[in-house]
Motif scaffolding. Structure first.
Motif, mmCIF file in Angstrom:
data_model
loop_
_atom_site.group_PDB
_atom_site.id
_atom_site.type_symbol
_atom_site.label_atom_id
_atom_site.label_comp_id
_atom_site.label_asym_id
_atom_site.label_seq_id
_atom_site.Cartn_x
_atom_site.Cartn_y
_atom_site.Cartn_z
ATOM 1 N N ALA A 25 -31.448 22.513 45.055
ATOM 2 C CA ALA A 25 -32.390 21.439 45.383
ATOM 3 C C ALA A 25 -33.692 21.600 44.613
ATOM 4 C CB ALA A 25 -32.653 21.418 46.880
ATOM 5 N N ARG A 28 -33.129 20.928 40.765
ATOM 6 C CA ARG A 28 -32.903 19.511 40.453
ATOM 7 C C ARG A 28 -34.088 18.637 40.878
ATOM 8 N NH1 ARG A 28 -28.632 16.713 42.721
ATOM 9 N NH2 ARG A 28 -28.614 15.475 40.846
ATOM 10 N N HIS A 30 -35.096 17.844 43.930
ATOM 11 C CA HIS A 30 -34.613 16.950 44.990
ATOM 12 C C HIS A 30 -35.814 16.395 45.744
ATOM 13 C CE1 HIS A 30 -32.486 15.687 48.589
ATOM 14 N NE2 HIS A 30 -31.337 15.918 47.959
ATOM 15 N N ARG A 33 -36.450 18.247 49.268
ATOM 16 C CA ARG A 33 -36.062 19.651 49.198
ATOM 17 C C ARG A 33 -36.514 20.463 50.405
ATOM 18 N NH1 ARG A 33 -38.452 18.606 44.201
ATOM 19 N NH2 ARG A 33 -40.684 18.651 44.342
ATOM 20 N N VAL A 36 -33.850 20.085 52.873
ATOM 21 C CA VAL A 36 -32.690 20.868 52.464
ATOM 22 C C VAL A 36 -32.876 22.325 52.879
ATOM 23 C CG1 VAL A 36 -31.379 21.725 50.471
ATOM 24 C CG2 VAL A 36 -32.067 19.333 50.573
ATOM 25 N N TRP A 56 -25.298 17.731 49.675
ATOM 26 C CA TRP A 56 -26.536 16.953 49.746
ATOM 27 C C TRP A 56 -27.472 17.362 48.606
ATOM 28 C CZ3 TRP A 56 -30.792 17.804 53.941
ATOM 29 C CH2 TRP A 56 -31.753 16.797 53.849
ATOM 30 N N ALA A 57 -27.599 18.651 48.379
ATOM 31 C CA ALA A 57 -28.488 19.130 47.316
ATOM 32 C C ALA A 57 -27.931 18.811 45.935
ATOM 33 C CB ALA A 57 -28.699 20.637 47.458
ATOM 34 N N SER A 58 -26.625 18.834 45.798
ATOM 35 C CA SER A 58 -26.008 18.649 44.489
ATOM 36 C C SER A 58 -25.861 17.187 44.079
ATOM 37 C CB SER A 58 -24.624 19.288 44.461
ATOM 38 O OG SER A 58 -24.719 20.657 44.707
ATOM 39 N N ALA A 60 -27.394 14.274 45.503
ATOM 40 C CA ALA A 60 -28.450 13.298 45.782
ATOM 41 C C ALA A 60 -29.177 12.914 44.499
ATOM 42 C CB ALA A 60 -29.446 13.868 46.793
ATOM 43 N N THR A 62 -32.192 12.437 42.086
ATOM 44 C CA THR A 62 -33.386 13.260 41.903
ATOM 45 C C THR A 62 -34.564 12.389 41.513
ATOM 46 O OG1 THR A 62 -32.780 13.672 39.609
ATOM 47 C CG2 THR A 62 -32.060 15.278 41.231
#
Length: 67
Positions: A25, A28, A30, A33, A36, A56-58, A60, A62
């Motif tokens: 997160a 990227r 996020h 974050r 997260v 969710w972190a991967s 979503a 950015t």
């Protein structure tokens, strides 16, 4: 002597794997974050919770960088 070293290295590897969604997160950028991090700390200990936070972190969207 090597038993304690191996134990510490294994613990560090497990901690890194546990916090992987948070690391992703932040790398990227996020937009949510902080959420997260909280979800990872509270739900990451369950396999389903960890997978959900990881996705969710991967996946979503950015933040876009200003042009």
């Amino acid at each position: 002597m090597f038993g304690s070293t191996v134990s510490i290295l294994m613990l560090m590897a497990i901690l890194l794997l546990y916090m992987l969604p948070t690391i992703i997160a932040f790398s990227r950028e996020h937009p949510r974050r902080q959420d997260v991090i909280v979800a990872n700390l509270l739900l990451g200990w369950t396999l389903i919770g960890w997978v959900v936070v990881f996705l969710w972190a991967s996946l979503a969207a950015t933040e876009d960088e200003p042009a």
